[in-house]
Enzyme design. Structure first.
Site, PDB file in Angstrom:
ATOM      1  CD  GLN A  10      47.157  42.835  42.070  1.00  0.00           C
ATOM      2  OE1 GLN A  10      46.634  42.344  43.242  1.00  0.00           O
ATOM      3  NE2 GLN A  10      46.155  43.323  41.191  1.00  0.00           N
ATOM      4  CB  CYS A  30      44.100  39.919  42.097  1.00  0.00           C
ATOM      5  SG  CYS A  30      42.414  39.720  41.936  1.00  0.00           S
ATOM      6  CG  HIS A  82      40.520  42.051  44.119  1.00  0.00           C
ATOM      7  ND1 HIS A  82      41.892  42.572  42.743  1.00  0.00           N
ATOM      8  CD2 HIS A  82      41.134  42.521  45.007  1.00  0.00           C
ATOM      9  CE1 HIS A  82      42.501  42.376  43.950  1.00  0.00           C
ATOM     10  NE2 HIS A  82      42.448  42.320  45.741  1.00  0.00           N
ATOM     11  CG  ASN A  94      43.653  44.081  48.821  1.00  0.00           C
ATOM     12  OD1 ASN A  94      44.200  42.973  47.828  1.00  0.00           O
ATOM     13  ND2 ASN A  94      43.127  44.377  48.236  1.00  0.00           N
TER      14      ASN A  94
END
Length: 447
Positions: A65, A71, A365, A387
């Site tokens: 990102q 996110c 997040h 992630n």
């Protein structure tokens, strides 16, 4: 009794603490070294293990990102691409992250202006108006906001709307959008104070949205209405699909029914109850979309549903406070990884509820669970996390979350309703949601 810090008190502090050898050693070490590196526990460090007993099929290379707060959408698209990748036997694929960002910004702008109109009778310095003006259209989001975008706008391949400077580094764009929207808010409130009709206010608002659309097109490009998609799979088989729309692309190549998913939170604050449904005032993006809807449950309920999902080969979208007890390079979230109490020679004793109530923690997040390590009794030991910060940290962008960290800093998971009891599904679907103020910790957006 004096309330100030006196010189004599300072002299005592110097004598007591600056003669402390522990303080001296730590002070000298931190001149050139991060405190996390110095406080790391060797026994935990040496046992870092990226192997898991259960991992879903269809994992792909980590996405990035970059310098943006997307996110929540990256996690959503990473979830979708698992199913598209399985369907077409793909090694790698990315949806357009700029595409969802464009529509999210436009919808958030409209949502913001509607919120300004709905609070127009409030003073400009009221808490609600000041809250709205603080971040008119930030990058972050929540699961229901994600669901609303997908149901209205669908998805497209990244090749159809690639990343731009502003999508990857969004600060300047956000600054200019906020500048324009705050000006818009002032003008709407001024016209409201004159007593103009709601029709006139709506026309004025629509002209403002037209300007926002123009600015977004400058920063991000203009989203396509239709496109063709061609792809070659792992076995070199070539396929082409023509005359797709973003909505048909989602329905035909992803096909998840997002209305079948339930958003669970674990919020043990003293003003909230388990097995109750909550919503957040003035939090959303698509006006006609679903409002924020959370079912508050104990952490073990979230774990149980997440384990069932992974064992059934389905990834899990989740939201957490990623900055706590986390080593980015190692890709490890573990409450025991750093011995802060020994390092600082003090105690940190707040529990999860207290951290939420006193501003020490909130969801920051969103990521994806793609695996879990279970012991012989089926109890979770650690979790595999996909992630969206590129492939440099952890195991090529995949991280480890300890089970204790899940309890302390994980706040939200989204699972299919099949992984919940009938009782919990009934509560989620039918209970009247309890409204929370916009500044409640559960109103935080994942970035």
């Amino acid at each position: 009794m004096s309330k100030k810090i006196s010189q004599s008190q300072i002299d005592l502090l110097r004598k007591k603490y600056f003669s402390d050898n522990h303080v001296k050693v730590v002070r000298n070490a931190m001149i050139k070294t991060n405190s996390n590196e110095l406080s790391m526990d060797w026994e935990k460090y040496r046992k870092i293990d990226h192997s898991f007993s259960h991992v879903i099929s269809g994992e792909m290379p980590a996405t990035n990102q970059k310098s943006s707060g997307r996110c929540w959408g990256f996690a959503g698209l990473n979830l979708f691409r698992v199913y598209l990748g399985r369907k077409h036997n793909l090694k790698d694929f990315q949806f357009s992250q700029s595409y969802f960002m464009f529509w999210d910004k436009l919808e958030k702008s409209n949502y913001f202006l509607e919120s300004i109109l709905s609070t127009a009778e409030e003073d400009f310095d009221s808490r609600i108006v000041m809250h709205l003006l603080q971040t008119p259209t930030e990058d972050g989001g929540q699961w229901d906001m994600w669901k609303n975008l997908i149901k209205k706008y669908g998805v497209i391949p990244q090749a159809e709307m690639s990343e731009s400077f502003s999508s990857s580094q969004s600060a300047e764009m956000n600054k200019m959008l906020a500048r324009k929207l705050r000006e818009n808010a002032h003008n709407l409130r001024k016209e409201f104070s004159k007593g103009v009709s709601s029709e006139t206010l709506n026309e004025l608002k629509n002209s403002m949205i037209e300007e926002i659309f123009k600015m977004l097109s400058m920063h991000l490009g203009t989203p396509p209405k239709s496109f063709n998609w061609q792809v070659r799979d792992k076995n070199k088989k070539f396929s082409r699909y023509e005359n797709l729309t973003p909505q048909s692309f989602y329905e035909e190549h992803v096909g998840l029914n997002l209305d079948d998913y339930v958003c669970l939170i674990n919020c043990p604050m003293s003003n909230k109850e388990y097995n109750k449904v909550y919503t957040v005032e003035h939090l959303g993006n698509v006006i006609e979309g679903s409002p924020i809807r959370y079912l508050n449950v104990e952490s073990d309920v979230m774990k149980d549903a997440s384990i069932k999902s992974i064992l059934d080969d389905n990834p899990v979208w989740f939201g957490c406070d990623v900055g706590k007890h986390f080593h980015r390079d190692l890709g490890v979230m573990d409450t025991d990884l750093f011995d802060y109490e020994m390092f600082y020679n003090t105690n940190f004793k707040m529990n999860k509820a207290e951290r939420l109530e006193y501003g020490q923690s909130q969801m920051t997040h969103a990521m994806l669970f793609t695996g879990v390590d279970l012991d012989d009794n089926g109890k979770s030991i650690k979790w595999r996390v996909e992630n969206s910060w590129g492939d440099k940290g952890g195991n090529k962008g995949y991280h480890i979350m300890s089970d204790d960290w899940f309890d302390e800093y994980n706040y939200e998971v989204v699972v299919h309703k099949d992984y919940l009891t009938d009782e919990l599904n009934d509560i989620f679907q039918n209970a009247e949601p309890i409204p929370l103020k916009p500044w409640d910790p559960m109103g935080a957006l994942a970035k």
